[in-house]
Design a protein around this motif. Sequence first.
Motif: not given
Length: 725
Positions: A338, A340, A343, A426, A454-456, A460, A576
């Motif tokens: 991960f 971030t 993000g 993220e 990707r983690l948007y 979440w 976030m």
Amino acid sequence: MTAPKYVSARDGKKNSVIYVDKDGKEYLHSGGTRAWRNNNPGNLSKAEKSGLAIGVGGPFAVFPDHETGKAALKFVLLSVYKNTRLDNVFEKYAPAKDNNDPEHYTKLVKKFTGLESSRTIGSLNSAELDKFMGAIERVEGWKEGKVEAIPFAQQFELKGVNGKPMSGIDYIIRFFTSDGAEQKIKGKTDEKGKTDVAVTEERASVSLDLPRPDPGQSLKGSGAKAGAKTDPTKRVEAACVNSKPWYAFAFGNADECLTEAKNKSGSAAASEKESAQKSPPKTDTPSKKEKAEAPPPEAPVATVKQSGAIKASATVDKAENKVSTVVKEPGVFVTWEFDTTHGSEKNLKGLPYIVVQVDGNSTTPLVADQKVRILDDKKKIRQKVPFGKTVALHLGNDAKKRYRKRPLYQVTAEDGLTDIVVKIEEWGGLNYVAQREIPDLTEETGTKKIYKARLYGTTWFNFSHKFTVEEAAELTSEAPAAVQQAVASIYRGDPQVSASTIRLNVQKPDGSIMKITWQSSAFSNCREHIPAITDLESAKRELIPRVNPNTYQAFIQAAFEMGAQEMEITSGWRPMLGSVLHRIGVGLDVGSIKVNGNVRQYQRSSTSEETALSTLRAEKATLEKKKNRTPAENTRLNTLKAEEPAAITRAQNAVAPLEHADLKSFTTKLRANAEVRQTFDPWQMESNTADKAAPTTNILSNGNEVLHKTHLHITVFDEELGHGH
């Protein structure tokens, strides 16, 4: 440290009992008395009928803890001996035919309790019955022994084609610790062809790497190219097995041996160095060093056998393992990483997850009975996956067994691969591209594949559970009725939306009304990162129900208890910002409360004492960083170090009087609630309400303390997600 929760037990060797906790970890209770080893203060037989026993040790029942053992004793006394006189109880409880002396037993119990012999068990009040049971425990004998976790370990033995031990072979043993750190042990096999013992503490996958000779060369360099040396960089994974409980150590008195074994696998940095110790001088009496290097008790061993020479003319055979993998459990190491940076820029430490096998539209834990785990500081999840299996992650509260609807970052462990890495970035903002949640192959080198995904904010949002009114009723069923009704109204959709706020009126136990308010700013982080959240109506519908009902329960119950008139929530679920607690629904922020017509704010400014402490620490840090300090600077640094404790005390003393009694009352009531595990506010920091330690004073000395100078944060307990312990 929290005591293990035992679920089963069995007899061990040498006056011991083996207990197994809910995670499968085994513990050895040795020494002491049988009553202590069995958690059975009354030495109840294995035929007892309380239903509380978890196993058998000798002829007696074993209970998970002392209190359960007492409960079983109480059950037996009240169900079997309720109408029996005290002076007749032990004729049956400890009969002479079992080599007991019931008359002497009776005299001792009377001496210890002072209770009249003519009374019956059923006539005793609670305190008297406790005293009677305490006397039984005393007569039976309760002497504590030793409790120690049974370590997991693995050793390998290497044999040649002829079945004889292969000594002097270079090897590397690899495994990962529970926190994701890779450990390595380097060495040469001994005269029996055995490696060192790898102690893994818990069950782990342990790999053995051996040299891969060139064609025609054996492991010892005695083949067609006799005398040639094997390139140390050419290695193959010869075996990969799961470590096993090291019972021989547990039953033996081998503390020194375990220490030695742990030292060999203690740190990756230390184990990378190959030791070259000189032989100790021979003496008539063994030295301490020789004793410490005594061989450990027999450890679990996996045998690895050489399969034969590689043909010099067959190029394709160069890729074959020199050693047969008869014990190898094949698979691919899958790592999810991960990042971030783009993000929240926050460490996702504490994020709950579980690795699952994907079969069509359903998922099951890849490892049977695997519990939810939490992400550590390394921001990596690593799992060995059998060839052909497709795996994914359930994250956040979607990792809970009852939900698991959104498997993410799915990959397949293809035969022929050794590693798959999924780099998850993220990504903040409103530009959500669903396709980029799916891992995209970006690099393939040899037996390794690297994917990106990707983690948007919407990611979440999608995997975070939205609680229903039925679930809220179930989770708050033990709360007072008025609290249950108030919580239910939140999930029923009763809050009312105005231009800049969401408001909810709830009825208190006395019939009066308390108002709960969510300001528009409570949802700003969601509006910045989730396109679906466009106004307060969508926030009411989609965000407020993503907070765990027990969080609202604790908040409302404490407010009712102090007679609050209005409560302001400044943040709940969000994707976030801050730690993962808000992202998994167990965090809630409070801005103000209104009591007796007065609004009290959870907010304050720095005191002059805190400013002075901050200045002192900044100067001290600057001096400590200097490599070449002058004598005057060293003197100044020592002065600052000496003054710091008093400066801390002054800062703490200045803060305490600033907290209003109403705010302190509300926070104190929260901490007394069984659902609450953390409270952070401008005046006090309580990181664990269950540890009995007093909260620390918030003197704004670190990032977490500064963050909470403007609000009260509440964290509730969620055992399955690993939060709130």
